[in-house]
Design an enzyme around this catalytic site. Structure first.
Site, mmCIF file in Angstrom:
data_model
loop_
_atom_site.group_PDB
_atom_site.id
_atom_site.type_symbol
_atom_site.label_atom_id
_atom_site.label_comp_id
_atom_site.label_asym_id
_atom_site.label_seq_id
_atom_site.Cartn_x
_atom_site.Cartn_y
_atom_site.Cartn_z
ATOM 1 N N ARG A 53 -2.636 -1.852 0.011
ATOM 2 C CA ARG A 53 -3.880 -1.077 0.176
ATOM 3 C C ARG A 53 -5.060 -1.853 -0.393
ATOM 4 O O ARG A 53 -6.147 -1.869 0.171
ATOM 5 C CB ARG A 53 -3.739 0.303 -0.484
ATOM 6 C CG ARG A 53 -4.878 1.243 -0.120
ATOM 7 C CD ARG A 53 -4.627 2.673 -0.554
ATOM 8 N NE ARG A 53 -4.544 2.805 -1.998
ATOM 9 C CZ ARG A 53 -4.269 3.951 -2.629
ATOM 10 N NH1 ARG A 53 -4.057 5.057 -1.932
ATOM 11 N NH2 ARG A 53 -4.211 4.003 -3.944
ATOM 12 N N LYS A 152 -10.601 1.758 -0.569
ATOM 13 C CA LYS A 152 -10.690 2.254 -1.950
ATOM 14 C C LYS A 152 -11.678 1.359 -2.690
ATOM 15 O O LYS A 152 -11.314 0.388 -3.336
ATOM 16 C CB LYS A 152 -9.299 2.245 -2.593
ATOM 17 C CG LYS A 152 -9.221 3.126 -3.827
ATOM 18 C CD LYS A 152 -7.786 3.420 -4.172
ATOM 19 C CE LYS A 152 -7.635 3.986 -5.568
ATOM 20 N NZ LYS A 152 -8.396 5.192 -5.826
ATOM 21 N N GLU A 185 -10.144 16.197 0.878
ATOM 22 C CA GLU A 185 -9.342 15.824 -0.295
ATOM 23 C C GLU A 185 -10.107 16.198 -1.545
ATOM 24 O O GLU A 185 -11.203 16.751 -1.464
ATOM 25 C CB GLU A 185 -9.022 14.325 -0.274
ATOM 26 C CG GLU A 185 -10.257 13.444 -0.323
ATOM 27 C CD GLU A 185 -9.942 11.965 -0.205
ATOM 28 O OE1 GLU A 185 -8.825 11.556 -0.522
ATOM 29 O OE2 GLU A 185 -10.847 11.213 0.195
HETATM 30 N N1 PMP Z 1 -8.069 10.528 -2.771
HETATM 31 C C1 PMP Z 1 -8.940 9.872 -3.555
HETATM 32 C C2 PMP Z 1 -10.390 9.938 -3.252
HETATM 33 C C3 PMP Z 1 -8.475 9.112 -4.641
HETATM 34 O O1 PMP Z 1 -9.321 8.452 -5.413
HETATM 35 C C4 PMP Z 1 -7.084 9.097 -4.909
HETATM 36 C C5 PMP Z 1 -6.552 8.386 -6.122
HETATM 37 N N2 PMP Z 1 -6.679 7.041 -6.057
HETATM 38 C C6 PMP Z 1 -6.223 9.792 -4.058
HETATM 39 C C7 PMP Z 1 -6.757 10.502 -3.004
HETATM 40 C C8 PMP Z 1 -4.738 9.764 -4.276
HETATM 41 O O2 PMP Z 1 -4.213 8.522 -3.919
HETATM 42 P P1 PMP Z 1 -2.924 7.898 -4.624
HETATM 43 O O3 PMP Z 1 -1.826 8.869 -4.436
HETATM 44 O O4 PMP Z 1 -2.702 6.614 -3.927
HETATM 45 O O5 PMP Z 1 -3.263 7.723 -6.060
#
Ligand code: PMP
Length: 308
Positions: A53, A152, A185
């Site tokens: 990622r 990200k 989210e």
């Molecule tokens: N959405 C956002 C905006 C985030 O910052 C995160 C955490 N990094 C997640 C969802 C969850 O992703 P992950 O399970 O990969 O930590």
């Protein structure tokens, strides 16, 4: 107590010495990408997925990560040792690096890799036992037509604005909608709801970050349970009438949500489906932590791709 060691500028230094230039475009413009990663029992959970990622986020921002995936993996394990931590939260950042005051990335020749390894308790233990409270934020998630939310990046301003809304309302988390009003989210987690043993989560096309914990939970539902899993768009109303709601994220893991906008979800207590998934998730962590299979990525070359 061991002094925290942070990787910056090619070396491990103390927390006090871990400094970054004010001309780094990460500081000036939030220009950089990152990952939040977990280690359990000395093993990094789904490191390959995190490194992929990161690589994708970097490629989509024309950022060349100056270290190979294999080197990053080595550094993360070295950092766990140096910090004497088995269970830890790992923050891996690649900033655009030092440049000048103009935002053109071409003036930043050397991206900066930073690794911070620490303990992190995102939400208090009580929230896992009794359920988390959340609000639906007014601040919408970044429109995918404007900025791809699957990158990200170090730009979290709209999530921060939503977090401030949550703070103002005295709850730990905010749920963000997309521009069309569908549930997207949270500020740092993905959202799921359960209705009649069907688990539902927004599709990536809703404008979410494709969470690694989300993927693990979907995999668990498919492989280990009799629940159905559906990726589909839904409105806040569907959350209010759900049997259960939970959030997922690397830091939060799986956390039940029992009150949204002061309205109780289901019975108002953590539900059976969520609890079953938490059990399976703990099992998964344990089995991957004790697996003899090396977590090492197969990639060898530099993991950044220059697109432009
Ligand atoms: N959405 C956002 C905006 C985030 O910052 C995160 C955490 N990094 C997640 C969802 C969850 O992703 P992950 O399970 O990969 O930590």
């Amino acid at each position: 107590m061991t002094e925290m060691k942070i990787f910056i500028d090619g070396k491990w230094v103390s927390r006090k010495s871990a400094k970054i230039s004010v001309f780094d475009h990460g500081v000036l413009y939030g220009d950089g990408v990152f990952e939040g990663i977990r280690a359990y029992g000395g093993r990094v959970f789904r490191l390959n997925a995190h490194l992929s990622r990161l690589q994708r986020s970097a490629a989509l921002t024309s950022l060349v990560i100056p270290l190979t995936a294999a080197k990053l993996e080595k550094l993360i394990y070295e950092g766990l040792k140096r910090n004497r931590l088995q269970d830890a939260y790992i923050r891996l950042l690649v900033t655009r690096g030092e440049g000048d005051l103009g935002l053109d990335p071409r003036c930043c020749p050397k991206p900066n890799v930073i690794i911070i390894i620490d303990k992190l308790a995102l939400f208090p233990e009580k929230c896992y036992r009794e359920g988390l409270q959340a609000v639906i934020a007014q601040t919408r998630r970044t429109n995918p037509d404007a900025l791809d939310p699957t990158i990200k990046s170090m730009n979290y301003l709209n999530n921060i604005l939503a977090k401030i809304e949550a703070n103002r309302q005295g709850v730990p988390e905010a749920i963000m909608l997309n521009a069309k009003g569908y549930v997207c989210e949270c500020t740092g987690d993905n959202v799921f709801y359960v209705k009649d043993r069907v688990v539902v989560t927004p599709p990536v096309s809703a404008g979410i970050l494709e969470g690694i914990t989300r993927a693990a939970v979907i995999e668990i539902i498919r492989k280990k349970t009799s629940f159905a899993i559906k990726e589909s768009l839904f409105t806040p109303q569907e959350l209010f009438s759900a049997d259960e709601v939970f959030f997922t994220g690397t830091a939060a893991e799986i956390i039940p949500v029992t009150l949204i906008n002061k309205r109780p979800i289901g019975t108002g207590a953590p539900g059976a489906v969520t609890q079953e998934l938490v059990g399976h998730f703990k099992q998964l962590i344990k089995s991957e932590a004790s697996s003899t299979q090396p977590a090492s990525p197969q990639r060898r070359g530099s993991i950044g791709l220059r697109l432009s």
